[in-house]
Design an enzyme around this catalytic site. Structure first.
Site, short mmCIF file in Angstrom:
data_model
loop_
_atom_site.label_atom_id
_atom_site.label_comp_id
_atom_site.label_asym_id
_atom_site.label_seq_id
_atom_site.Cartn_x
_atom_site.Cartn_y
_atom_site.Cartn_z
N ASP A 144 0.85 -1.19 0.00
CA ASP A 144 0.00 0.00 0.00
C ASP A 144 0.89 1.25 0.00
O ASP A 144 1.79 1.35 0.83
CB ASP A 144 -0.90 -0.01 1.24
N TYR A 146 1.19 5.72 -0.51
CA TYR A 146 0.74 6.91 0.25
C TYR A 146 0.89 8.08 -0.71
O TYR A 146 1.57 9.04 -0.43
CB TYR A 146 1.68 7.04 1.47
N HIS A 151 -3.78 14.02 0.72
CA HIS A 151 -3.98 13.17 1.90
C HIS A 151 -2.77 13.27 2.84
O HIS A 151 -2.92 13.47 4.04
CB HIS A 151 -4.18 11.72 1.44
N ARG A 160 1.95 17.45 12.57
CA ARG A 160 3.08 18.39 12.47
C ARG A 160 2.62 19.62 11.69
O ARG A 160 2.96 19.78 10.51
CB ARG A 160 4.25 17.74 11.70
N GLU A 216 -10.41 3.77 3.98
CA GLU A 216 -9.58 4.59 3.10
C GLU A 216 -9.95 4.26 1.67
O GLU A 216 -9.90 3.09 1.27
CB GLU A 216 -8.08 4.32 3.35
N GLU A 218 -9.17 3.91 -1.95
CA GLU A 218 -7.93 3.78 -2.72
C GLU A 218 -8.21 3.12 -4.06
O GLU A 218 -9.19 2.42 -4.23
CB GLU A 218 -6.91 2.94 -1.94
N ASP A 250 -9.00 0.26 2.37
CA ASP A 250 -7.97 -0.10 3.35
C ASP A 250 -8.50 0.28 4.73
O ASP A 250 -8.20 1.35 5.25
CB ASP A 250 -6.68 0.66 3.00
N GLN A 257 -3.54 2.56 15.38
CA GLN A 257 -2.47 3.11 14.55
C GLN A 257 -1.66 4.17 15.30
O GLN A 257 -0.43 4.17 15.27
CB GLN A 257 -3.09 3.73 13.28
N TYR A 261 2.31 3.00 15.52
CA TYR A 261 2.96 3.22 14.23
C TYR A 261 4.43 3.61 14.30
O TYR A 261 5.16 3.42 13.32
CB TYR A 261 2.16 4.21 13.37
N LYS A 270 -4.03 -1.96 10.35
CA LYS A 270 -4.41 -2.07 8.95
C LYS A 270 -4.66 -3.51 8.51
O LYS A 270 -5.39 -3.73 7.56
CB LYS A 270 -3.25 -1.52 8.08
N THR A 274 -8.81 -5.87 4.40
CA THR A 274 -8.78 -4.94 3.26
C THR A 274 -9.80 -5.47 2.26
O THR A 274 -9.76 -6.65 1.91
CB THR A 274 -7.38 -4.92 2.60
N GLU A 391 -9.51 12.43 7.78
CA GLU A 391 -9.43 13.75 7.17
C GLU A 391 -10.79 14.44 7.13
O GLU A 391 -10.89 15.63 7.38
CB GLU A 391 -8.98 13.62 5.71
MN MN Z 1 -3.98 2.96 2.98
#
Ligand code: MN
Length: 444
Positions: A144, A146, A151, A160, A216, A218, A250, A257, A261, A270, A274, A391
Site C-alpha cells: 500500500d 501513500y 492526503h 506536524r 480509506e 484507494e 484499506d 495506529q 505506528y 491495517k 482490506t 481527514e
Molecule cells: Mn492505505
C-alpha cells in the site's frame, strides 16, 4: 493504444450493456472470478462482465469460439500453473495477447454478430445476480502506497502543523508492505478488531475493541508479468507489467495506529481486513482515460531519472472518479439511500501507478503476477474530496451530519461503506469499476 474497441458507438446484443449508466458497456469487459449459485457442483471460472451479466471466458475458449482472434499459441502465460483457476493466468500473459482476447470477446458480443455466434455465446452468459464472486486473483503480496499529496499533507498537518510533508515525499513514492491473507472481496462483513488503545496518556494502554474505525478510498492495481529477483522494471517498460485496476478499502483503526505506528509504520491497525471490488478493469479498457502525470509546482523537484520517462509523464496518470457512500443501520431500517461522503479523482495522485511499480522493483525486489498494489487514500484539494474519515472529520473534531439525523466521527457497528469508481470523457463511452462494499460487525 486507443482503437476500434473504444469506439463509443459500439453496442452489444446484450441489451443491458447499452444502458448509458451501466458500468459495464462492451468497451469495458472487466474480468472477475465467479461461480454460479444454485448449481449442484459450482465451479470457479474466469468471467468477463457485460451489462448485467457475465460471460464464462473459460467455456468460450473451450468451445473454440475465440480461436480466430486468440489462437492457442497465444495463450501462453507467465503463470501456466493457474490456467483458468484464477486471473493470474490472464495477468501473466503478454499484453499483446490479452488484447487479442479482448478483441475476440468484443467481436462475439458486439451488435451485428451473426445469429450462429449469438446462439453459441448466449448459453454461456449468466446474470450477475446469480453468481458469487471470489477474489479476482491469487494475491501473494500486497503493498500500500501513500501517493496522494493532499492526503499526506492533511494527515501530516494534524501531527506536524508546521511541517506536514516529510522531506522524502517528493522524491520517494512512500509505501509499506501490507498483508495479503486478510484481503477480502466486496460484500464480506468486517468484524471490529481489538487492539491496544492508549487514548489516556497518563495510563498504560488497554486492550479493547477499536474505537476510531475508518475506511480509506484507494485505487488498487494488479501486477501483470512479474520481474526476476535482482532485475528492476525500467519506467519505460512498466505498463507491460500492469494488468488492471480495482477499488480498495484499506480499513484502518486509527486509535491502534496512533499508538503502534512508531517507529516502523502501520501494522495491526491495517492488517485485520482490506476489501477489494471483484472486477479487474484492464489497462486496455482504461486507455481513453489516461492523463498526464501530476503537474508539480515549479519549485518541486523533478522525479529522479529512474522514475522519469516522457511517455509516463504524458500518459501515466489516470482519470478515475472515486466516490464513497455510507449507509448506517438506521438509514437501512428507514430506507434512506446511502449518503455520499466524498468524491475524488486519481488524477490528483502525486505519483503515477507506473512510478509506484518501478520504484517498488528498483532495488531488485521481485514482484509476482497477481500482486496487489494500492495507491493510498485518494484525496483532493477540497473538503468533500477527502477519502477517509480521519481527514473528513479532522480526527473526529468536525463530525459529519447524516440524512438520518445521526452524526459520525468514525464508523459505528452496522455502518456499511460503499465505494464506486467510474471514468467519463468527452468522445468516449463511460465505464465503471463497479462497487466495493463492506459492513462493520460488532467486536466479539
Ligand atoms: Mn492505505
Amino acid at each position: 493504444m486507443i482503437n476500434e474497441t473504444h469506439d463509443p458507438n459500439l453496442r452489444s446484443w446484450v441489451e443491458s450493456a447499452n444502458d448509458p449508466n451501466t458500468d459495464f458497456p462492451i468497451q469495458n469487459l472487466p474480468f472477475c472470478m465467479f461461480f454460479r449459485n444454485n448449481v449442484e457442483r459450482p465451479r470457479e471460472s474466469i468471467g468477463a462482465v457485460i451489462g448485467d451479466s457475465l460471460i464464462d471466458v473459460e467455456q468460450i475458449i473451450k468451445l473454440g469460439l475465440l480461436d480466430e482472434f486468440f489462437p492457442e499459441a497465444d495463450r501462453v502465460s507467465y503463470e501456466p500453473y493457474f490456467h483458468f483457476a484464477s486471473l493470474n493466468y490472464l495477468a501473466g500473459m503478454l499484453c499483446a495477447n490479452r488484447i487479442k482476447l479482448r478483441d475476440g470477446l468484443i467481436y462475439l458480443l458486439r451488435e451485428g454478430a451473426d445469429n450462429e455466434t449469438i446462439a453459441a455465446v448466449r448459453p454461456n452468459l449468466t446474470s450477475l445476480a446469480d453468481v458469487t464472486f471470489k477474489l479476482p486473483a491469487f494475491i501473494r503480496d500486497y503493498t500500500d502506497f501513500y501517493c496522494s499529496i493532499y492526503h499526506a499533507t492533511n494527515v501530516g498537518s494534524m501531527f506536524r502543523p508546521d511541517n506536514p510533508l516529510m522531506p522524502n515525499y517528493k522524491y520517494v513514492p512512500i509505501g509499506y508492505h501490507g498483508r495479503a491473507s486478510s484481503i477480502v472481496v466486496s460484500g464480506t462483513d468486517i468484524k471490529r478488531p481489538y487492539g491496544q488503545n492508549r487514548s489516556d496518556a497518563e495510563k498504560p494502554p488497554v486492550f479493547i475493541p477499536a474505537k476510531n474505525l475508518d475506511y480509506e478510498m484507494e485505487l488498487g492495481f494488479f501486477v501483470g508479468r512479474g520481474n526476476e529477483l535482482g532485475t528492476p522494471i525500467p519506467i519505460g517498460e512498466v505498463e507491460e507489467h500492469i494488468f488492471g485496476v480495482c477499488l480498495v478499502n484499506d480499513w484502518s483503526a486509527r486509535d491502534i495506529q496512533a499508538w503502534e505506528y512508531q517507529p516502523l509504520g502501520p501494522f495491526l491497525a491495517k492488517n485485520f481486513a482490506t476489501t477489494i471490488s471483484p472486477y479487474v478493469v484492464t489497462m486496455e479498457a482504461l486507455a481513453p482515460f489516461r492523463t498526464p502525470a501530476f503537474e508539480r509546482d515549479a519549485d518541486d523537484p523533478q522525479p529522479l531519472d529512474y522514475l522519469n520517462d516522457p511517455q509516463n509523464q504524458k500518459f501515466g496518470g489516470l482519470d478515475i472518479n472515486l466516490e464513497v457512500y455510507i449507509q448506517t443501520e438506521k438509514m437501512r431500517n428507514e430506507k434512506i439511500e446511502p449518503h455520499r461522503l466524498s468524491r475524488s479523482n486519481t488524477k490528483d495522485l502525486y505519483w503515477t501507478i507506473g512510478q509506484m511499480l518501478t520504484h517498488h522493483a528498483s532495488n531488485g525486489c521481485n514482484l509476482q503476477t497477481g500482486d496487489l498494489m494500492a495507491t493510498g487514500t485518494v484525496s483532493g484539494k477540497e473538503k468533500d474530496e477527502r477519502g477517509c474519515l480521519l481527514e473528513r472529520t479532522w480526527r473526529g473534531t468536525e463530525p459529519l451530519e447524516l440524512p438520518s439525523g445521526e452524526q459520525r466521527r468514525f464508523l459505528e457497528d452496522g455502518d456499511e461503506i460503499i465505494m464506486k469508481g467510474f471514468c467519463e470523457r468527452e468522445g468516449f463511452r463511460r465505464i465503471g469499476l463497479g462497487e466495493c462494499r463492506g459492513r462493520i460487525l460488532p467486536a466479539e
